[in-house]
Scaffold this motif. Sequence first.
Motif, short mmCIF file in Angstrom:
data_model
loop_
_atom_site.label_atom_id
_atom_site.label_comp_id
_atom_site.label_asym_id
_atom_site.label_seq_id
_atom_site.Cartn_x
_atom_site.Cartn_y
_atom_site.Cartn_z
N SER A 1 0.81 -1.21 0.00
CA SER A 1 0.00 0.00 0.00
C SER A 1 0.85 1.26 0.00
CB SER A 1 -0.91 0.00 1.23
OG SER A 1 -0.14 -0.01 2.42
N LEU B 1 -1.47 -1.75 -4.41
CA LEU B 1 -2.83 -1.82 -4.94
C LEU B 1 -3.84 -1.25 -3.96
CD1 LEU B 1 -2.73 -5.38 -6.54
CD2 LEU B 1 -2.53 -3.17 -7.68
N GLY C 1 -2.72 1.51 -8.95
CA GLY C 1 -3.53 0.45 -8.37
C GLY C 1 -4.84 0.92 -7.80
N ASP C 2 -5.08 2.24 -7.74
CA ASP C 2 -6.33 2.75 -7.18
C ASP C 2 -7.56 2.14 -7.86
OD1 ASP C 2 -4.87 4.35 -5.52
OD2 ASP C 2 -5.39 6.23 -6.49
N ILE D 1 -7.75 -0.82 -9.17
CA ILE D 1 -7.77 -2.27 -9.03
C ILE D 1 -7.49 -2.62 -7.57
CG2 ILE D 1 -6.87 -4.43 -9.97
CD1 ILE D 1 -5.59 -2.73 -12.21
N ASP D 2 -8.36 -2.26 -6.68
CA ASP D 2 -8.12 -2.46 -5.25
C ASP D 2 -8.61 -3.84 -4.83
OD1 ASP D 2 -7.83 -2.38 -2.56
OD2 ASP D 2 -8.93 -0.52 -2.26
N ARG D 3 -7.68 -4.79 -4.75
CA ARG D 3 -8.05 -6.17 -4.40
C ARG D 3 -8.20 -6.38 -2.90
NH1 ARG D 3 -2.42 -9.48 -5.40
NH2 ARG D 3 -1.29 -8.44 -3.76
#
Length: 132
Positions: A25, A109, A125-126, A128-130
């Motif tokens: 993060s 992410l 990655g904002d 695609i936040d897994r």
Amino acid sequence: MTARKATCRCGQLTVVCTGDPVRISVCHCLACQKRSGSAFAAQARYPDAQVCLTGEFREWSHTGDSGSRATFRFCGTCGATISFSNESLPGTTAIPIGAFADPAFPPPLFSVYEDRKHNWVAILGDAIDRYR
């Protein structure tokens, strides 16, 4: 199993992390900006059992904007933060991504405190936040 080694700037303090991080993060809070000396801080979180810290370090604790306490471990010689833990994420240790000195390290992410993000920063990655 993957093992990654991170070090402080002078090399006397090292951390070896095994396995994959549970979260990678970036944080845009003002405390992380001050700690990192940058517009944000990037870190990888691992389960405590997968982190082995060796060398001499000092600790400093601070209550952040969220109200939870974080404890930072840093080299007493060069001052680099090598790891930290936060009571809001028990059982994990965060390692600053830059301490790995690995351009191939996986991207973050997850992004927090975006209300304090500099307007010129874009975290890919904002979208695609897994982790949610």
